[in-house]
Design an enzyme around this catalytic site. Structure first.
Site, PDB file in Angstrom:
ATOM      1  N   GLU A   1       0.863  -1.200   0.000  1.00  0.00           N
ATOM      2  CA  GLU A   1       0.000   0.000   0.000  1.00  0.00           C
ATOM      3  C   GLU A   1       0.887   1.233   0.000  1.00  0.00           C
ATOM      4  OE1 GLU A   1      -3.493   1.028  -0.147  1.00  0.00           O
ATOM      5  OE2 GLU A   1      -2.286   2.837  -0.311  1.00  0.00           O
TER       6      GLU A   1
ATOM      7  N   ALA B   1     -25.594  14.324  -9.765  1.00  0.00           N
ATOM      8  CA  ALA B   1     -26.585  13.997  -8.718  1.00  0.00           C
ATOM      9  C   ALA B   1     -26.536  12.506  -8.405  1.00  0.00           C
ATOM     10  CB  ALA B   1     -27.984  14.398  -9.177  1.00  0.00           C
TER      11      ALA B   1
ATOM     12  N   HIS C   1     -42.041  -4.657  18.365  1.00  0.00           N
ATOM     13  CA  HIS C   1     -42.814  -3.419  18.390  1.00  0.00           C
ATOM     14  C   HIS C   1     -42.391  -2.580  19.577  1.00  0.00           C
ATOM     15  CE1 HIS C   1     -46.197  -0.671  18.073  1.00  0.00           C
ATOM     16  NE2 HIS C   1     -46.352  -0.797  19.383  1.00  0.00           N
TER      17      HIS C   1
HETATM   18  P1  FAD Z   1      -9.723   1.500  -2.595  1.00  0.00           P
HETATM   19  O1  FAD Z   1     -10.451   1.659  -1.327  1.00  0.00           O
HETATM   20  O2  FAD Z   1      -9.677   2.646  -3.531  1.00  0.00           O
HETATM   21  O3  FAD Z   1      -8.245   1.076  -2.191  1.00  0.00           O
HETATM   22  C1  FAD Z   1      -7.229   0.921  -3.119  1.00  0.00           C
HETATM   23  C2  FAD Z   1      -5.907   1.204  -2.431  1.00  0.00           C
HETATM   24  O4  FAD Z   1      -4.859   0.802  -3.296  1.00  0.00           O
HETATM   25  C3  FAD Z   1      -5.666   2.679  -2.136  1.00  0.00           C
HETATM   26  O5  FAD Z   1      -5.366   2.854  -0.773  1.00  0.00           O
HETATM   27  C4  FAD Z   1      -4.456   3.051  -3.002  1.00  0.00           C
HETATM   28  O6  FAD Z   1      -3.569   3.947  -2.364  1.00  0.00           O
HETATM   29  C5  FAD Z   1      -3.788   1.700  -3.182  1.00  0.00           C
HETATM   30  N1  FAD Z   1      -3.007   1.581  -4.407  1.00  0.00           N
HETATM   31  C6  FAD Z   1      -3.410   1.872  -5.669  1.00  0.00           C
HETATM   32  N2  FAD Z   1      -2.430   1.567  -6.542  1.00  0.00           N
HETATM   33  C7  FAD Z   1      -1.405   1.080  -5.809  1.00  0.00           C
HETATM   34  C8  FAD Z   1      -0.110   0.602  -6.132  1.00  0.00           C
HETATM   35  N3  FAD Z   1       0.307   0.537  -7.392  1.00  0.00           N
HETATM   36  N4  FAD Z   1       0.699   0.202  -5.122  1.00  0.00           N
HETATM   37  C9  FAD Z   1       0.282   0.265  -3.839  1.00  0.00           C
HETATM   38  N5  FAD Z   1      -0.924   0.701  -3.469  1.00  0.00           N
HETATM   39  C10 FAD Z   1      -1.758   1.097  -4.447  1.00  0.00           C
HETATM   40  N6  FAD Z   1     -18.747   2.622  -0.508  1.00  0.00           N
HETATM   41  C11 FAD Z   1     -19.638   2.049   0.327  1.00  0.00           C
HETATM   42  O7  FAD Z   1     -19.860   0.834   0.240  1.00  0.00           O
HETATM   43  N7  FAD Z   1     -20.308   2.791   1.267  1.00  0.00           N
HETATM   44  C12 FAD Z   1     -20.114   4.108   1.401  1.00  0.00           C
HETATM   45  O8  FAD Z   1     -20.724   4.744   2.258  1.00  0.00           O
HETATM   46  C13 FAD Z   1     -19.172   4.742   0.538  1.00  0.00           C
HETATM   47  N8  FAD Z   1     -18.934   6.056   0.646  1.00  0.00           N
HETATM   48  C14 FAD Z   1     -18.003   6.634  -0.169  1.00  0.00           C
HETATM   49  C15 FAD Z   1     -17.787   8.006  -0.058  1.00  0.00           C
HETATM   50  C16 FAD Z   1     -16.862   8.630  -0.866  1.00  0.00           C
HETATM   51  C17 FAD Z   1     -16.625  10.114  -0.727  1.00  0.00           C
HETATM   52  C18 FAD Z   1     -16.126   7.857  -1.815  1.00  0.00           C
HETATM   53  C19 FAD Z   1     -15.093   8.521  -2.687  1.00  0.00           C
HETATM   54  C20 FAD Z   1     -16.341   6.505  -1.943  1.00  0.00           C
HETATM   55  C21 FAD Z   1     -17.288   5.878  -1.127  1.00  0.00           C
HETATM   56  N9  FAD Z   1     -17.566   4.520  -1.226  1.00  0.00           N
HETATM   57  C22 FAD Z   1     -18.491   3.942  -0.414  1.00  0.00           C
HETATM   58  C23 FAD Z   1     -16.875   3.664  -2.212  1.00  0.00           C
HETATM   59  C24 FAD Z   1     -15.736   2.873  -1.516  1.00  0.00           C
HETATM   60  O9  FAD Z   1     -14.837   3.771  -0.914  1.00  0.00           O
HETATM   61  C25 FAD Z   1     -15.017   1.999  -2.530  1.00  0.00           C
HETATM   62  O10 FAD Z   1     -15.952   1.193  -3.221  1.00  0.00           O
HETATM   63  C26 FAD Z   1     -14.009   1.101  -1.847  1.00  0.00           C
HETATM   64  O11 FAD Z   1     -13.057   1.861  -1.135  1.00  0.00           O
HETATM   65  C27 FAD Z   1     -13.303   0.222  -2.878  1.00  0.00           C
HETATM   66  O12 FAD Z   1     -12.340  -0.567  -2.261  1.00  0.00           O
HETATM   67  P2  FAD Z   1     -11.039  -1.058  -3.046  1.00  0.00           P
HETATM   68  O13 FAD Z   1     -10.234  -1.831  -2.056  1.00  0.00           O
HETATM   69  O14 FAD Z   1     -11.421  -1.688  -4.312  1.00  0.00           O
HETATM   70  O15 FAD Z   1     -10.262   0.269  -3.447  1.00  0.00           O
HETATM   71  P1  NAD Z   2     -22.360   8.165  -9.334  1.00  0.00           P
HETATM   72  O1  NAD Z   2     -22.150   7.272 -10.476  1.00  0.00           O
HETATM   73  O2  NAD Z   2     -23.130   7.710  -8.156  1.00  0.00           O
HETATM   74  O3  NAD Z   2     -23.069   9.514  -9.814  1.00  0.00           O
HETATM   75  C1  NAD Z   2     -22.529  10.322 -10.806  1.00  0.00           C
HETATM   76  C2  NAD Z   2     -23.621  11.234 -11.332  1.00  0.00           C
HETATM   77  O4  NAD Z   2     -23.024  12.193 -12.184  1.00  0.00           O
HETATM   78  C3  NAD Z   2     -24.681  10.495 -12.158  1.00  0.00           C
HETATM   79  O5  NAD Z   2     -25.951  10.935 -11.775  1.00  0.00           O
HETATM   80  C4  NAD Z   2     -24.341  10.884 -13.586  1.00  0.00           C
HETATM   81  O6  NAD Z   2     -25.459  10.883 -14.453  1.00  0.00           O
HETATM   82  C5  NAD Z   2     -23.803  12.279 -13.373  1.00  0.00           C
HETATM   83  N1  NAD Z   2     -22.919  12.757 -14.424  1.00  0.00           N
HETATM   84  C6  NAD Z   2     -22.017  12.063 -15.149  1.00  0.00           C
HETATM   85  N2  NAD Z   2     -21.367  12.883 -15.996  1.00  0.00           N
HETATM   86  C7  NAD Z   2     -21.869  14.126 -15.792  1.00  0.00           C
HETATM   87  C8  NAD Z   2     -21.594  15.402 -16.350  1.00  0.00           C
HETATM   88  N3  NAD Z   2     -20.660  15.560 -17.281  1.00  0.00           N
HETATM   89  N4  NAD Z   2     -22.298  16.464 -15.899  1.00  0.00           N
HETATM   90  C9  NAD Z   2     -23.252  16.315 -14.940  1.00  0.00           C
HETATM   91  N5  NAD Z   2     -23.548  15.128 -14.377  1.00  0.00           N
HETATM   92  C10 NAD Z   2     -22.857  14.048 -14.790  1.00  0.00           C
HETATM   93  O7  NAD Z   2     -20.876   8.628  -8.927  1.00  0.00           O
HETATM   94  P2  NAD Z   2     -20.345   9.385  -7.637  1.00  0.00           P
HETATM   95  O8  NAD Z   2     -21.436  10.050  -6.895  1.00  0.00           O
HETATM   96  O9  NAD Z   2     -19.195  10.201  -8.117  1.00  0.00           O
HETATM   97  O10 NAD Z   2     -19.794   8.194  -6.776  1.00  0.00           O
HETATM   98  C11 NAD Z   2     -18.748   7.344  -7.288  1.00  0.00           C
HETATM   99  C12 NAD Z   2     -18.848   5.976  -6.720  1.00  0.00           C
HETATM  100  O11 NAD Z   2     -18.598   5.978  -5.335  1.00  0.00           O
HETATM  101  C13 NAD Z   2     -20.214   5.378  -6.949  1.00  0.00           C
HETATM  102  O12 NAD Z   2     -20.058   4.254  -7.773  1.00  0.00           O
HETATM  103  C14 NAD Z   2     -20.698   4.961  -5.617  1.00  0.00           C
HETATM  104  O13 NAD Z   2     -21.114   3.635  -5.611  1.00  0.00           O
HETATM  105  C15 NAD Z   2     -19.510   5.128  -4.675  1.00  0.00           C
HETATM  106  N6  NAD Z   2     -20.025   5.771  -3.454  1.00  0.00           N
HETATM  107  C16 NAD Z   2     -20.881   5.069  -2.676  1.00  0.00           C
HETATM  108  C17 NAD Z   2     -21.436   5.658  -1.559  1.00  0.00           C
HETATM  109  C18 NAD Z   2     -22.380   4.877  -0.724  1.00  0.00           C
HETATM  110  O14 NAD Z   2     -22.433   3.671  -0.887  1.00  0.00           O
HETATM  111  N7  NAD Z   2     -23.142   5.510   0.152  1.00  0.00           N
HETATM  112  C19 NAD Z   2     -21.125   6.978  -1.238  1.00  0.00           C
HETATM  113  C20 NAD Z   2     -20.271   7.665  -2.066  1.00  0.00           C
HETATM  114  C21 NAD Z   2     -19.720   7.050  -3.174  1.00  0.00           C
END
Ligand code: FAD
Ligand code: NAD
Length: 466
Positions: free
Chosen positions: A33, A182, A445
Site C-alpha cells: 500500500e 446527482a 414493536h
Molecule cells: P480503494 O479503497 O480505492 O483502495 C485501493 C488502495 O490501493 C488505495 O489505498 C491506493 O492507495 C492503493 N493503491 C493503488 N495503486 C497502488 C499501487 N500501485 N501500489 C500500492 N498501493 C496502491 N462505498 C460504500 O460501500 N459505502 C459508502 O458509504 C461509501 N462512501 C463513499 C464516499 C466517498 C466520498 C467515496 C469517494 C467513496 C465511497 N464509497 C463507499 C466507495 C468505496 O470507498 C469503494 O468502493 C471502496 O473503497 C473500494 O475498495 P477497493 O479496495 O477496491 O479500493
Molecule cells: P455516481 O455514479 O453515483 O453519480 C454520478 C452522477 O453524475 C450520475 O448521476 C451521472 O449521471 C452524473 N454525471 C455524469 N457525468 C456528468 C456530467 N458531465 N455532468 C453532470 N452530471 C454528470 O458517482 P459518484 O457520486 O461520483 O460516486 C462514485 C462511486 O462511489 C459510486 O459508484 C458509488 O457507488 C460510490 N459511493 C458510494 C457511496 C455509498 O455507498 N453511500 C457513497 C459515495 C460514493
C-alpha cells in the site's frame, strides 16, 4: 527477492480483507500500500469520513433547524467546523490504525510503497525512501481501487474546484456550493454542506437523479431533498469553469443543446463517478489490457493471466466497499483451493442522506424490461408508529416479489435507518425467501422494522396498519 504465497496490491476494503483472510488461512501474505495509512479510499477519504460529517451535520441541523426545539430541547448551537473536522480525522486515524492491528494479528506484512507488476509472479515496490524492493508470489491480487473521474474543462484544484476528498476537508462553509453530478457522492456531501449552511445547487446531465436507482424511490428522494433546500438543475451540462481566488463561474447548457447560462459559486464539487486506478501498475508486463473505461476484466476474480486476480473498484460491478470485501473473501478462498461465490444479485446499496435510501435486488424498471411478472407491496413510514413518534415518518418500504412464486426480487426503502433495515431483506433474498415468509415473521414493536413486515404483507394486499 522476498517470496510469498500471495501479494496483494492495494490496502483498501478489497486488499485489506483479502490480506486478512489469506493470513487466517495460513498463507504467507504481503499487502503493498502506497498511502501512509491502510484502509484505502473507504477509510481515508470515502465511506468513513463522509459518514462522520453526515452524522455530525445531521445533529447540527436538528439543533439549529428546530427539530430539537420540537422535542422540547432548547439550545443555541454554534458551528465549530475545525472541531467537526478534527473528530472526523481522529475517527479515521483510529480506524486505519485498526487495520494495522488486524494485519499484525493475522500475520500480514504491510509493505509500504507503490507496487508495480514486473512480469507474472513478480512485483517491484518503490518504497517511500525511493528504494526498490522485489517480491515474488504464486498469486498476485490487484486491488488498486478507483479515483474520481475528471470532467473536461472543469479542472480540479481542490482549492475552489473540488473532488470528494477536497469536499471532505473544506476550511469554511461555502456560501454557494455547486455540485456537478446527482449521484451518491453529490447528494451525500451536498447534504453535509447544506445542513451546515450552504446554498447547494446540484447540476445533473440526465433528467433524473441517481441513475440506476428505482425511479419512484429516486423521485421521492429528490422531492425530499428539494424540500430541505437543495436545488436541482437536471438535464444540464457543464461546458466550462473559470476559477478565481474567490470562486468559480460555470458555463451551463441544456443537455440537449440550447442557450448557455452562467452559474457562480464559491466552491464546486465534481462528483460525476469514479474510474479504475491502474496508473503505473505495469499491466503491460503481464499482458493485461484494461477495457475502454479502464476497467480490468475478470472471470470469478481471475484476470485471465494465470496467478493474477482482480477485485474491488478496479474491476466490474458496483463501486462499493462491501462488494470489494465480498470479492476479497471469494478470491482468497479460490486461491486457497476452496469453493466460493459472490452473489451479485444481493449487493445492497445505501445513500446516507436524510432520510436514507437503501436498495437491494432489482428495480421495477429492470423487472419491466425483463418482462417479469411481479407484485408490489408498499408501506409508508407515516403509518409506522416508531417513525411517527420520532417525527421521522417520511418515505416508504417497497417490496417487489415474483407474481407466481412470491420470491422477493427487489426491495427499495427510503426512510429512517433504511441502511440498517435493508439487512433483513438481504438475508431473506440469500435464502430465496418469499414475501409471505417476511409477512409471517414476528417483528419487535415499536420498531421501524415493522414497516418491512407490513410492506411484505401488502404484496398480497393485507397490510393491517395502513
Ligand atoms: P480503494 O479503497 O480505492 O483502495 C485501493 C488502495 O490501493 C488505495 O489505498 C491506493 O492507495 C492503493 N493503491 C493503488 N495503486 C497502488 C499501487 N500501485 N501500489 C500500492 N498501493 C496502491 N462505498 C460504500 O460501500 N459505502 C459508502 O458509504 C461509501 N462512501 C463513499 C464516499 C466517498 C466520498 C467515496 C469517494 C467513496 C465511497 N464509497 C463507499 C466507495 C468505496 O470507498 C469503494 O468502493 C471502496 O473503497 C473500494 O475498495 P477497493 O479496495 O477496491 O479500493
Ligand atoms: P455516481 O455514479 O453515483 O453519480 C454520478 C452522477 O453524475 C450520475 O448521476 C451521472 O449521471 C452524473 N454525471 C455524469 N457525468 C456528468 C456530467 N458531465 N455532468 C453532470 N452530471 C454528470 O458517482 P459518484 O457520486 O461520483 O460516486 C462514485 C462511486 O462511489 C459510486 O459508484 C458509488 O457507488 C460510490 N459511493 C458510494 C457511496 C455509498 O455507498 N453511500 C457513497 C459515495 C460514493
Amino acid at each position: 527477492m522476498s517470496s510469498y504465497d500471495v501479494v496483494i496490491i492495494g490496502g483498501g476494503p478489497g486488499g485489506y480483507n483479502a490480506a486478512i483472510r489469506a493470513g487466517q488461512l495460513g498463507l504467507k501474505v504481503a499487502c503493498v500500500e502506497g498511502r501512509d495509512t491502510l484502509g484505502g479510499t473507504c477509510l481515508n477519504v470515502g465511506c468513513m469520513p463522509s459518514k462522520a460529517l453526515l452524522h455530525a451535520s445531521e445533529l447540527y441541523e436538528a439543533a439549529v433547524g428546530g427539530e430539537f426545539a420540537t422535542l422540547g430541547i432548547e439550545v443555541t448551537p454554534t458551528l465549530n467546523l475545525p472541531q467537526m473536522m478534527k473528530q472526523k480525522d481522529d475517527s479515521v486515524g483510529a480506524l486505519t490504525k485498526g487495520i494495522e492491528f488486524l494485519f499484525r494479528k493475522n500475520k500480514v506484512e504491510w509493505i509500504k510503497g507503490w507496487g508495480r507488476l514486473n512480469g507474472v509472479g513478480k512485483v517491484s515496490v518503490t518504497q517511500a525512501d525511493g528504494t526498490q524492493r522485489e517480491l515474488s508470489a504464486k498469486d498476485i491480487v490487484i486491488a488498486t481501487g478507483s479515483e474520481p473521474t475528471p470532467l473536461p474543462g472543469v479542472t480540479i484544484d481542490n482549492t475552489r474546484i473540488l473532488d470528494s476528498t477536497g469536499a471532505l476537508s473544506l476550511p469554511e462553509v461555502p456560501k454557494h456550493l455547486v455540485v456537478i453530478g446527482a449521484g451518491v457522492i453529490g447528494l451525500e456531501l451536498g447534504s453535509v454542506w447544506r445542513r451546515l449552511g450552504s446554498q447547494v445547487t446540484v447540476v445533473e446531465y440526465l433528467d433524473r437523479i441517481c441513475p440506476g436507482l428505482d425511479d419512484e424511490t429516486a423521485r421521492t428522494l429528490q422531492r425530499t431533498l428539494t424540500k430541505q433546500g437543495m436545488s436541482f438543475k437536471l438535464a444540464t451540462k457543464v461546458t466550462g469553469a473559470k476559477a478565481s481566488a474567490k470562486g468559480v463561474t460555470l458555463s451551463l447548457e441544456p443537455a440537449a443543446g440550447g442557450t448557455s447560462e452562467e452559474l457562480k459559486a464559491d466552491y464546486v464539487l465534481v462528483a460525476i463517478g469514479r474510474r479504475p486506478y491502474t496508473e503505473g501498475l505495469g499491466l503491460e508486463t503481464v499482458g493485461i489490457t484494461p477495457d475502454k473505461r479502464g476497467m480490468l476484466d475478470n472471470q470469478q476474480h481471475r484476470s485471465g493471466v494465470p496467478g493474477i486476480w482482480v477485485i474491488g473498484d478496479v474491476t466490474s460491478g458496483p463501486m462499493l466497499a462491501h462488494k470489494a470485501e465480498d470479492e476479497a473473501i471469494a478470491c482468497i478462498e479460490r486461491i486457497a483451493g476452496h469453493a466460493a461465490e459472490v452473489n451479485y444479485g444481493v449487493i445492497p446499496g445505501v445513500i446516507y442522506t436524510k432520510p436514507e435510501v437503501a436498495t437491494v435486488g432489482q428495480s421495477e424498471e429492470q423487472l419491466k424490461a425483463q418482462g417479469r411478472a411481479y407484485k408490489v407491496g408498499k408501506f409508508p413510514f407515516t403509518a409506522n408508529s416508531r417513525a411517527k413518534i420520532n417525527h421521522e415518518a417520511e418515505g416508504f418500504v417497497k417490496v417487489l416479489a415474483d407474481e407466481r412464486t412470491d420470491q422477493i426480487l427487489g426491495v427499495h426503502i427510503i426512510g429512517p435507518s433504511a441502511g440498517e433495515l435493508i439487512g433483513e431483506y438481504c438475508v431473506a433474498m440469500e435464502f430465496s425467501a418469499s414475501a409471505e415468509d417476511i409477512a409471517l415473521i414476528c417483528h419487535p414493536h415499536p420498531t421501524r422494522s415493522e414497516a418491512l413486515r407490513q410492506a411484505a404483507m401488502n404484496v398480497h394486499g393485507w397490510a393491517m396498519q395502513a
